[in-house]
Design an enzyme around this catalytic site. Sequence first.
Site, PDB file in Angstrom:
ATOM      1  N   SER A 124       0.838  -1.190   0.000  1.00 53.32           N
ATOM      2  CA  SER A 124       0.000   0.000   0.000  1.00 53.32           C
ATOM      3  C   SER A 124       0.875   1.242   0.000  1.00 53.32           C
ATOM      4  O   SER A 124       1.967   1.250   0.582  1.00 53.32           O
ATOM      5  CB  SER A 124      -0.855  -0.011   1.277  1.00 53.32           C
ATOM      6  OG  SER A 124      -1.461   1.237   1.484  1.00 53.32           O
ATOM      7  N   TYR A 148      -2.206  -0.760  10.943  1.00 53.92           N
ATOM      8  CA  TYR A 148      -2.413  -1.325   9.598  1.00 53.92           C
ATOM      9  C   TYR A 148      -1.181  -1.072   8.721  1.00 53.92           C
ATOM     10  O   TYR A 148      -0.639  -1.979   8.086  1.00 53.92           O
ATOM     11  CB  TYR A 148      -3.673  -0.730   8.940  1.00 53.92           C
ATOM     12  CG  TYR A 148      -3.730  -1.049   7.465  1.00 53.92           C
ATOM     13  CD1 TYR A 148      -4.042  -2.335   7.038  1.00 53.92           C
ATOM     14  CD2 TYR A 148      -3.442  -0.078   6.496  1.00 53.92           C
ATOM     15  CE1 TYR A 148      -4.052  -2.649   5.676  1.00 53.92           C
ATOM     16  CE2 TYR A 148      -3.452  -0.381   5.151  1.00 53.92           C
ATOM     17  CZ  TYR A 148      -3.759  -1.660   4.746  1.00 53.92           C
ATOM     18  OH  TYR A 148      -3.754  -1.973   3.401  1.00 53.92           O
ATOM     19  N   LYS A 152       1.805  -3.642   6.825  1.00 54.52           N
ATOM     20  CA  LYS A 152       2.263  -3.659   5.425  1.00 54.52           C
ATOM     21  C   LYS A 152       3.774  -3.474   5.360  1.00 54.52           C
ATOM     22  O   LYS A 152       4.462  -4.132   4.592  1.00 54.52           O
ATOM     23  CB  LYS A 152       1.552  -2.563   4.615  1.00 54.52           C
ATOM     24  CG  LYS A 152       0.077  -2.828   4.400  1.00 54.52           C
ATOM     25  CD  LYS A 152      -0.151  -4.025   3.489  1.00 54.52           C
ATOM     26  CE  LYS A 152      -1.585  -4.489   3.502  1.00 54.52           C
ATOM     27  NZ  LYS A 152      -1.826  -5.765   2.838  1.00 54.52           N
TER      28      LYS A 152
HETATM   29  P1  NAD Z   1     -11.055  -6.826   1.075  1.00 55.94           P
HETATM   30  O1  NAD Z   1     -11.297  -6.796   2.538  1.00 55.94           O
HETATM   31  O2  NAD Z   1     -12.195  -6.602   0.159  1.00 55.94           O
HETATM   32  O3  NAD Z   1     -10.342  -8.198   0.673  1.00 55.94           O
HETATM   33  C1  NAD Z   1      -9.482  -8.891   1.545  1.00 55.94           C
HETATM   34  C2  NAD Z   1      -9.965 -10.349   1.592  1.00 55.94           C
HETATM   35  O4  NAD Z   1      -9.097 -11.078   2.444  1.00 55.94           O
HETATM   36  C3  NAD Z   1     -11.389 -10.484   2.142  1.00 55.94           C
HETATM   37  O5  NAD Z   1     -12.162 -11.269   1.258  1.00 55.94           O
HETATM   38  C4  NAD Z   1     -11.203 -11.177   3.486  1.00 55.94           C
HETATM   39  O6  NAD Z   1     -12.283 -12.017   3.804  1.00 55.94           O
HETATM   40  C5  NAD Z   1      -9.905 -11.931   3.247  1.00 55.94           C
HETATM   41  N1  NAD Z   1      -9.127 -12.227   4.455  1.00 55.94           N
HETATM   42  C6  NAD Z   1      -8.778 -11.362   5.452  1.00 55.94           C
HETATM   43  N2  NAD Z   1      -8.034 -12.014   6.356  1.00 55.94           N
HETATM   44  C7  NAD Z   1      -7.902 -13.300   5.939  1.00 55.94           C
HETATM   45  C8  NAD Z   1      -7.246 -14.446   6.453  1.00 55.94           C
HETATM   46  N3  NAD Z   1      -6.595 -14.421   7.603  1.00 55.94           N
HETATM   47  N4  NAD Z   1      -7.315 -15.616   5.756  1.00 55.94           N
HETATM   48  C9  NAD Z   1      -7.993 -15.660   4.577  1.00 55.94           C
HETATM   49  N5  NAD Z   1      -8.644 -14.606   4.052  1.00 55.94           N
HETATM   50  C10 NAD Z   1      -8.586 -13.437   4.720  1.00 55.94           C
HETATM   51  O7  NAD Z   1      -9.891  -5.766   0.785  1.00 55.94           O
HETATM   52  P2  NAD Z   1      -9.313  -5.249  -0.611  1.00 55.94           P
HETATM   53  O8  NAD Z   1      -9.638  -3.817  -0.703  1.00 55.94           O
HETATM   54  O9  NAD Z   1      -9.665  -6.172  -1.702  1.00 55.94           O
HETATM   55  O10 NAD Z   1      -7.756  -5.351  -0.264  1.00 55.94           O
HETATM   56  C11 NAD Z   1      -6.965  -6.450  -0.678  1.00 55.94           C
HETATM   57  C12 NAD Z   1      -5.554  -6.234  -0.183  1.00 55.94           C
HETATM   58  O11 NAD Z   1      -5.056  -5.009  -0.705  1.00 55.94           O
HETATM   59  C13 NAD Z   1      -5.432  -6.123   1.338  1.00 55.94           C
HETATM   60  O12 NAD Z   1      -4.245  -6.773   1.731  1.00 55.94           O
HETATM   61  C14 NAD Z   1      -5.320  -4.636   1.576  1.00 55.94           C
HETATM   62  O13 NAD Z   1      -4.591  -4.347   2.743  1.00 55.94           O
HETATM   63  C15 NAD Z   1      -4.553  -4.199   0.347  1.00 55.94           C
HETATM   64  N6  NAD Z   1      -4.795  -2.778   0.003  1.00 55.94           N
HETATM   65  C16 NAD Z   1      -6.065  -2.326  -0.146  1.00 55.94           C
HETATM   66  C17 NAD Z   1      -6.284  -0.985  -0.437  1.00 55.94           C
HETATM   67  C18 NAD Z   1      -7.684  -0.431  -0.538  1.00 55.94           C
HETATM   68  O14 NAD Z   1      -7.851   0.790  -0.377  1.00 55.94           O
HETATM   69  N7  NAD Z   1      -8.692  -1.239  -0.839  1.00 55.94           N
HETATM   70  C19 NAD Z   1      -5.199  -0.129  -0.623  1.00 55.94           C
HETATM   71  C20 NAD Z   1      -3.915  -0.635  -0.490  1.00 55.94           C
HETATM   72  C21 NAD Z   1      -3.719  -1.979  -0.173  1.00 55.94           C
HETATM   73  C1  WQD Z   2      -9.515   9.762   0.865  1.00 58.86           C
HETATM   74  C2  WQD Z   2      -9.737  11.267   1.098  1.00 58.86           C
HETATM   75  C3  WQD Z   2     -10.013  11.853   3.407  1.00 58.86           C
HETATM   76  C4  WQD Z   2     -13.785   9.709   3.976  1.00 58.86           C
HETATM   77  C5  WQD Z   2      -6.856   4.817   2.961  1.00 58.86           C
HETATM   78  C6  WQD Z   2      -5.781   4.135   3.753  1.00 58.86           C
HETATM   79  C7  WQD Z   2      -4.670   3.677   2.850  1.00 58.86           C
HETATM   80  C8  WQD Z   2      -5.211   2.823   1.712  1.00 58.86           C
HETATM   81  C9  WQD Z   2      -6.347   3.475   1.006  1.00 58.86           C
HETATM   82  C10 WQD Z   2      -5.092   0.514   2.332  1.00 58.86           C
HETATM   83  C11 WQD Z   2      -8.959  11.810   2.289  1.00 58.86           C
HETATM   84  C12 WQD Z   2     -11.275  12.132   2.634  1.00 58.86           C
HETATM   85  C13 WQD Z   2     -12.635  10.241   3.436  1.00 58.86           C
HETATM   86  C14 WQD Z   2     -14.844  10.578   4.348  1.00 58.86           C
HETATM   87  C15 WQD Z   2     -13.523  12.442   3.605  1.00 58.86           C
HETATM   88  N1  WQD Z   2      -5.742   1.566   2.187  1.00 58.86           N
HETATM   89  N2  WQD Z   2     -12.510  11.583   3.252  1.00 58.86           N
HETATM   90  N3  WQD Z   2     -14.666  11.922   4.126  1.00 58.86           N
HETATM   91  O1  WQD Z   2      -7.091   7.837   3.726  1.00 58.86           O
HETATM   92  O2  WQD Z   2      -6.240   8.205   1.365  1.00 58.86           O
HETATM   93  O3  WQD Z   2      -6.287   5.941   2.310  1.00 58.86           O
HETATM   94  O4  WQD Z   2      -7.344   3.895   1.957  1.00 58.86           O
HETATM   95  O5  WQD Z   2      -3.915   0.326   2.205  1.00 58.86           O
HETATM   96  O6  WQD Z   2      -3.778   2.968   3.651  1.00 58.86           O
HETATM   97  O7  WQD Z   2      -5.273   5.061   4.715  1.00 58.86           O
HETATM   98  O8  WQD Z   2      -8.409   6.997   1.721  1.00 58.86           O
HETATM   99  O9  WQD Z   2     -10.763   6.974   1.052  1.00 58.86           O
HETATM  100  O10 WQD Z   2     -10.204   7.079   3.511  1.00 58.86           O
HETATM  101  O11 WQD Z   2      -9.758   9.074   2.082  1.00 58.86           O
HETATM  102  O12 WQD Z   2     -13.404  13.663   3.428  1.00 58.86           O
HETATM  103  O13 WQD Z   2     -15.887  10.161   4.864  1.00 58.86           O
HETATM  104  O14 WQD Z   2     -11.116  11.475   1.400  1.00 58.86           O
HETATM  105  O15 WQD Z   2      -9.775  12.838   4.372  1.00 58.86           O
HETATM  106  O16 WQD Z   2      -8.567  13.112   1.959  1.00 58.86           O
HETATM  107  P1  WQD Z   2      -6.969   7.357   2.358  1.00 58.86           P
HETATM  108  P2  WQD Z   2      -9.862   7.457   2.120  1.00 58.86           P
END
Ligand code: NAD
Ligand code: WQD
Length: 336
Positions: A124, A148, A152
């Site tokens: 991330s 979190y 990562k």
């Molecule tokens: P998500 O929660 O939709 O998907 C994650 C999946 O992993 C879920 O289906 C959950 O049931 C499963 N899971 C969690 N813990 C588990 C375990 N111990 N064993 C088996 N399955 C498990 O999330 P997503 O948005 O699809 O994210 C996928 C990956 O990408 C995550 O690792 C997340 O940290 C990373 N990521 C997401 C974002 C984002 O904003 N969505 C941004 C950066 C990184």
């Molecule tokens: C985006 C913008 C908020 C909600 C997060 C995690 C990051 C990654 C992606 C996993 C910001 C603003 C948000 C609301 C708002 N996840 N906001 N009102 O914070 O950039 O990233 O998700 O790895 O680790 O931190 O994403 O969608 O929460 O926020 O004004 O109700 O929207 O302040 O500027 P963020 P976000």
Amino acid sequence: MSLLITGGTGFIGSHTVVELLALDKDIVIVDNLANSSTLVLDRIKQITGKTVTFIEADICDRQAMQQVFLTHDIDAVVHFAGLKAVGESSTMPLSYYHNNVAGSITLLQVMAEHGVKNLVFSSSATVYGENNPSPLDETMPTSATNPYGQTKLMIENILFDLAKSDEQWSIACLRYFNPIGAHESGLIGENPNGIPNNLLPYVSQVAVGRLAQLQVFGDDYPTPDGTGVRDYIHVVDLAQGHVKALEKLKDISGCVPINLGTGNGTSVLEIVNTFKDISGQDIPYHIAPRRAGDIATVYADASVANNLLNWHAERDLATMIADTWRWQSQNPNGFE
Ligand code: NAD
Ligand code: WQD
């Protein structure tokens, strides 16, 4: 030969599975359904006409993971499984460290025992912490501001050390920026439990009438309109980045961090106004105080992905929002 997709019924995992099935890959999904539902499997079948092998298991369960590798001829793993709610990670840090870090170690140990050393990992942009200026590039120092993000960063460090210890490992550590959007069919999309933490699910639930009003967290940032700027990327572009990374693993020795972002920044108010225009719905909002831990501006330098993977994001903001709205309006209560 099969690909193991951990977390494959989740938001990004399910979209990646669709892209991989289009290439006729054999897919084994392991997911414990902590944040997803098996209903997504029917939707994947509707989109692709193909089925996957689904195993309900926890990556922390060593025996179950060993069984997966004994039963299936896995040659590479895409590891999405993890808990991802930033706020929750501060109230339940042990769950996050156990699930994300200990779970990844268990997965890596079982992979090593079975001689499977090809991995694409979901990292991330959170690993860039709060002190680097955008555009963020992979040479910048990493840090974390919440449990979190720590998970990562810890997993990344484990992967770097692992790859240094044994040159047979090929690892792409994909640092996602802000994934939004949904498959163009409207059949799969993001389906958060409870009140959404992230901006796009929140805005779309306001648009569909499930939530009354958006809080805009701060309008006094040093950005063009004062609201936070982020690099939103279409989840299908992101999924295609995983396909490219998997193809590239054969040329990678070691662990390579790669940003997956568009390189463009968009403010909260730009998102709200574009969503309003595209959906035709009112999006009531009010300005609220800044959210703890937020920074003004985050966007990627995507040149490593361009050069190494021959990948760039193709879908623009209007497409991202139109696809988010199609998913949300066709499925106001998610997969239920
Ligand atoms: P998500 O929660 O939709 O998907 C994650 C999946 O992993 C879920 O289906 C959950 O049931 C499963 N899971 C969690 N813990 C588990 C375990 N111990 N064993 C088996 N399955 C498990 O999330 P997503 O948005 O699809 O994210 C996928 C990956 O990408 C995550 O690792 C997340 O940290 C990373 N990521 C997401 C974002 C984002 O904003 N969505 C941004 C950066 C990184
Ligand atoms: C985006 C913008 C908020 C909600 C997060 C995690 C990051 C990654 C992606 C996993 C910001 C603003 C948000 C609301 C708002 N996840 N906001 N009102 O914070 O950039 O990233 O998700 O790895 O680790 O931190 O994403 O969608 O929460 O926020 O004004 O109700 O929207 O302040 O500027 P963020 P976000």
